[in-house]
Design a protein around this motif. Structure first.
Motif, PDB file in Angstrom:
ATOM      1  N   ALA A 242       0.736  -9.682   5.054  1.00  0.00           N
ATOM      2  CA  ALA A 242       0.234  -9.600   3.657  1.00  0.00           C
ATOM      3  C   ALA A 242       0.481  -8.362   3.048  1.00  0.00           C
ATOM      4  N   LEU A 243       0.916  -7.186   3.768  1.00  0.00           N
ATOM      5  CA  LEU A 243       1.113  -5.928   3.198  1.00  0.00           C
ATOM      6  C   LEU A 243       2.655  -5.704   2.709  1.00  0.00           C
ATOM      7  N   LEU A 244       3.481  -6.414   3.468  1.00  0.00           N
ATOM      8  CA  LEU A 244       4.794  -6.342   3.010  1.00  0.00           C
ATOM      9  C   LEU A 244       5.254  -6.224   1.554  1.00  0.00           C
ATOM     10  N   GLY A 245       6.363  -5.923   1.174  1.00  0.00           N
ATOM     11  CA  GLY A 245       6.730  -5.856  -0.268  1.00  0.00           C
ATOM     12  C   GLY A 245       6.419  -4.875  -1.105  1.00  0.00           C
ATOM     13  N   GLU A 246       6.810  -4.911  -2.592  1.00  0.00           N
ATOM     14  CA  GLU A 246       6.282  -3.904  -3.346  1.00  0.00           C
ATOM     15  C   GLU A 246       4.898  -4.215  -3.826  1.00  0.00           C
ATOM     16  N   HIS A 247       4.317  -3.069  -3.782  1.00  0.00           N
ATOM     17  CA  HIS A 247       2.890  -3.229  -4.324  1.00  0.00           C
ATOM     18  C   HIS A 247       2.186  -2.089  -4.656  1.00  0.00           C
ATOM     19  N   ASP A 248       1.134  -1.790  -5.358  1.00  0.00           N
ATOM     20  CA  ASP A 248       0.274  -0.715  -5.716  1.00  0.00           C
ATOM     21  C   ASP A 248      -0.414  -0.453  -4.413  1.00  0.00           C
ATOM     22  N   PHE A 249      -0.150   0.673  -3.715  1.00  0.00           N
ATOM     23  CA  PHE A 249      -0.940   0.808  -2.357  1.00  0.00           C
ATOM     24  C   PHE A 249      -2.165   1.784  -2.694  1.00  0.00           C
ATOM     25  N   ALA A 250      -2.612   1.646  -3.797  1.00  0.00           N
ATOM     26  CA  ALA A 250      -3.669   2.850  -4.327  1.00  0.00           C
ATOM     27  C   ALA A 250      -4.837   2.814  -3.255  1.00  0.00           C
ATOM     28  N   ALA A 251      -5.173   1.657  -2.676  1.00  0.00           N
ATOM     29  CA  ALA A 251      -6.261   1.276  -1.824  1.00  0.00           C
ATOM     30  C   ALA A 251      -5.918   2.006  -0.608  1.00  0.00           C
ATOM     31  N   TYR A 252      -4.700   2.442  -0.266  1.00  0.00           N
ATOM     32  CA  TYR A 252      -4.204   2.959   1.142  1.00  0.00           C
ATOM     33  C   TYR A 252      -3.827   4.443   0.886  1.00  0.00           C
ATOM     34  N   CYS A 253      -4.099   5.049  -0.473  1.00  0.00           N
ATOM     35  CA  CYS A 253      -3.221   6.263  -0.652  1.00  0.00           C
ATOM     36  C   CYS A 253      -4.335   7.241  -0.997  1.00  0.00           C
TER      37      CYS A 253
ATOM     38  N   ARG B 109       4.716   1.468  -3.910  1.00  0.00           N
ATOM     39  CA  ARG B 109       5.620   1.474  -2.728  1.00  0.00           C
ATOM     40  C   ARG B 109       6.364   0.143  -2.442  1.00  0.00           C
ATOM     41  N   THR B 110       7.335   0.250  -1.655  1.00  0.00           N
ATOM     42  CA  THR B 110       7.839  -0.941  -1.331  1.00  0.00           C
ATOM     43  C   THR B 110       7.927  -0.860   0.322  1.00  0.00           C
ATOM     44  N   LEU B 111       6.887  -1.581   0.988  1.00  0.00           N
ATOM     45  CA  LEU B 111       6.727  -1.639   2.630  1.00  0.00           C
ATOM     46  C   LEU B 111       7.845  -2.590   3.103  1.00  0.00           C
TER      47      LEU B 111
ATOM     48  N   ALA C 194      -5.268  -5.702  -2.581  1.00  0.00           N
ATOM     49  CA  ALA C 194      -5.288  -6.404  -3.741  1.00  0.00           C
ATOM     50  C   ALA C 194      -6.284  -5.764  -4.786  1.00  0.00           C
ATOM     51  N   ALA C 195      -7.225  -5.188  -4.264  1.00  0.00           N
ATOM     52  CA  ALA C 195      -8.395  -4.512  -5.047  1.00  0.00           C
ATOM     53  C   ALA C 195      -8.039  -3.232  -5.520  1.00  0.00           C
ATOM     54  N   ARG C 196      -6.981  -2.632  -5.039  1.00  0.00           N
ATOM     55  CA  ARG C 196      -6.068  -1.344  -5.492  1.00  0.00           C
ATOM     56  C   ARG C 196      -7.374  -0.370  -5.854  1.00  0.00           C
TER      57      ARG C 196
ATOM     58  N   ARG D 235      13.868   9.169  -8.864  1.00  0.00           N
ATOM     59  CA  ARG D 235      13.232   9.904  -9.536  1.00  0.00           C
ATOM     60  C   ARG D 235      12.384   9.210 -10.675  1.00  0.00           C
ATOM     61  N   ASN D 236      12.713   7.947 -10.858  1.00  0.00           N
ATOM     62  CA  ASN D 236      11.931   7.076 -12.047  1.00  0.00           C
ATOM     63  C   ASN D 236      10.944   6.593 -11.514  1.00  0.00           C
ATOM     64  N   LYS D 237       9.611   6.800 -12.184  1.00  0.00           N
ATOM     65  CA  LYS D 237       8.308   6.347 -11.918  1.00  0.00           C
ATOM     66  C   LYS D 237       8.273   5.040 -11.899  1.00  0.00           C
ATOM     67  N   ARG D 238       7.781   4.235 -11.025  1.00  0.00           N
ATOM     68  CA  ARG D 238       7.662   2.961 -10.934  1.00  0.00           C
ATOM     69  C   ARG D 238       6.489   2.319 -11.555  1.00  0.00           C
ATOM     70  N   THR D 239       6.536   0.975 -12.116  1.00  0.00           N
ATOM     71  CA  THR D 239       5.564   0.153 -12.430  1.00  0.00           C
ATOM     72  C   THR D 239       5.734  -1.276 -11.764  1.00  0.00           C
ATOM     73  N   LEU D 240       4.770  -1.911 -11.637  1.00  0.00           N
ATOM     74  CA  LEU D 240       4.742  -3.399 -11.112  1.00  0.00           C
ATOM     75  C   LEU D 240       5.232  -4.230 -12.324  1.00  0.00           C
ATOM     76  N   PRO D 241       5.934  -5.462 -11.915  1.00  0.00           N
ATOM     77  CA  PRO D 241       6.142  -6.388 -13.130  1.00  0.00           C
ATOM     78  C   PRO D 241       4.885  -6.712 -13.720  1.00  0.00           C
ATOM     79  N   GLY D 242       5.133  -6.751 -15.154  1.00  0.00           N
ATOM     80  CA  GLY D 242       3.798  -6.974 -16.022  1.00  0.00           C
ATOM     81  C   GLY D 242       2.814  -5.717 -16.123  1.00  0.00           C
ATOM     82  N   ALA D 243       3.028  -4.729 -15.344  1.00  0.00           N
ATOM     83  CA  ALA D 243       2.169  -3.711 -15.538  1.00  0.00           C
ATOM     84  C   ALA D 243       2.530  -2.790 -16.909  1.00  0.00           C
ATOM     85  N   GLY D 244       1.564  -2.191 -17.561  1.00  0.00           N
ATOM     86  CA  GLY D 244       1.814  -1.156 -18.656  1.00  0.00           C
ATOM     87  C   GLY D 244       2.787   0.101 -18.261  1.00  0.00           C
ATOM     88  N   CYS D 245       3.207   0.731 -18.932  1.00  0.00           N
ATOM     89  CA  CYS D 245       4.115   1.866 -18.756  1.00  0.00           C
ATOM     90  C   CYS D 245       3.601   2.958 -18.141  1.00  0.00           C
TER      91      CYS D 245
END
Length: 283
Positions: free
Chosen positions: A160-171, A181-183, A235-237, A272-282
């Motif tokens: 469930a952790l694989l792929g591109e996610h916001d890993f705020a819960a683990y950082c 990050r993309t795991l 998922a809780a971020r 160097r580009n700061k990433r956002t998830l699809p559907g996320a704000g800038c």
């Protein structure tokens, strides 16, 4: 931090390894022993320079974390490089302490940047669950977990952790830095000696990410949490106080991957580009 050396300089790639137990991490710190500090001092000494040439590294490891396949670069004056390149590796071996070694020194291809050119970093975290503890010869590189571990359960929970996610819960958050990050890989394997190795590969890692992921999955492996728990935490971020950041000595940076030379410049721009998830704000 340029993608090219300044005119009159040569960008040099260094491949190195170190035992992190007696270092306060990679990055230079005042009055603390660090890998960067030792290497820059050694370079200055063996090239008889009055100036310290600063290293840029692929992954800034924390205190106590080891590296087998670390990569760094340094920009040296052309004349200095021409004078010392053939003897630099052997001279560094004679000057560096025994817990850090440089294995390769070479002029980097155009566009190379040790940090921003990398497309993935691969770490290994090693742990044993033998009731008697850790082999004394491995104690500086392997964590002892005093509960039996179910490797199949940890592998199931990792999916469930694989792929591109916001890993705020683990950082551990850093001001202005993204936690997206993309795991690319996360798997566990027990060898014939009972050492369980987690292989973790991602395009990049945020602070404490690997050790937090390992901590959560060990809770699954020893039966304290169900297999769907790490995914729910993700998922809780938000940081969960139940996620334990495991000790650093079990972690080793094993390898850094780079694209073909002709793709280096494009990779640098992308990284160097700061990433956002699809559907996320800038922001």
């Amino acid at each position: 931090m340029s993608d090219e050396a300044e005119p009159g300089f040569v960008r040099v790639r260094l491949d190195l390894s170190y035992d992190g137990r007696d270092f306060s991490g990679w990055a230079k710190q005042h009055e603390r022993r660090t890998v960067q500090g030792e290497l820059e001092d050694a370079l200055r000494t063996v090239t008889r320079s009055t100036e310290t040439y600063e290293l840029t590294v692929a992954g800034r490891t924390d205190a106590g974390v080891h590296a087998r396949g670390q990569v760094a670069h340094v920009d040296l004056p052309e004349q200095l490089w021409a004078e010392h390149q053939d003897k630099l590796l052997r001279r560094l071996a004679g000057r560096l302490p025994h817990d850090v070694r440089v294995w390769r020194v070479a002029a980097a291809p155009p566009g190379f940047n040790a940090r921003f050119s990398a497309v993935w970093r691969r770490y290994a975290y090693r742990v044993v669950d033998h009731p008697g503890g850790v082999d004394p010869l491995l104690r500086g590189h392997v964590l002892w977990h005093d509960w039996p571990l179910d490797v199949d359960a940890m592998n199931a929970a990792s999916q469930a952790l694989l792929g591109e996610h916001d890993f705020a819960a683990y950082c551990r958050r850093r001001e202005g830095a993204t936690t997206i990050r993309t795991l690319q890989a996360l798997s566990w394997e027990r060898d014939a000696d009972g050492v369980i190795t987690a292989t973790v590969r991602a395009d990049a890692f945020c602070h404490n990410m690997v050790r937090s992921l390992v901590g959560a999955l060990l809770f699954v492996g020893d039966g304290h949490r169900p297999t769907d728990w790490p995914g729910k935490v993700l998922a809780a971020r938000v940081r969960d106080s139940a996620v334990h950041v495991v000790r650093p000595h079990g972690l080793t940076l094993e390898e850094v991957g780079y694209p073909a030379d002709e793709l280096l410049a494009a990779r640098n721009r992308e990284a160097r580009n700061k990433r956002t998830l699809p559907g996320a704000g800038c922001c």
